[in-house]
Design a protein around this motif. Structure first.
Motif: not given
Length: 142
Positions: A19-35, A67-78
């Motif tokens: 997750a953390q190795d992806r482009e910023p827009v893709t990371r945001q899409n992952l966060v949006d999908l988690a929501y 396999q997100p790093d801690a910060a990305m995992e926190r964003r996904l879960r939140e």
């Protein structure tokens, strides 16, 4: 009504990058999908009962796969928890409006999954991309 998003999510889970190795827009899409997964989980539970863990299971699988790093995992879960709490508060009981909201959440999830799938295909097409691992061949956690 729920089935069409599952194949898209399974295809999405065949991702070549963390997750953390992806482009910023893709990371945001992952966060949006988690929501959206959180929303769908709340709306499905209100009509199917609190024991239904279908969308929560998909969220767990998304985190395991990415396999997100801690910060990305926190964003996904939140974001999952925020989506869940928002819809749970809006729809405490199963009504036709709750079912329409669930359908809208699934449509939004399909759109996000489509974007993520396209980004994944583009990453695979890159010359330095390694062989993909096909998560869709593995059973979902229960």
């Amino acid at each position: 009504m729920r089935a069409p998003i599952v194949p898209i999510l399974l295809a999405l889970l065949a991702t070549p990058a963390l997750a953390q190795d992806r482009e910023p827009v893709t990371r945001q899409n992952l966060v949006d999908l988690a929501y959206v997964l959180g929303e769908a989980h709340a709306l499905r539970q209100v009509c199917q009962g609190p024991g239904d863990q279908f969308w929560r299971g998909r969220m767990i699988r998304l985190v395991e796969t990415e396999q997100p790093d801690a910060a990305m995992e926190r964003r996904l879960r939140e974001n999952f928890n925020t989506g869940f709490a928002t819809r749970q508060g809006q729809f405490p009981v199963c009504t036709p409006a709750a079912r329409r909201a669930e359908a809208a959440a699934m449509a939004h999830g399909r759109a996000l999954a489509g974007r993520l799938s396209r980004a994944t295909r583009q990453a695979r097409a890159a010359p330095d991309a390694g062989p993909p691992e096909f998560m869709a061949d593995r059973p979902a956690p229960r």
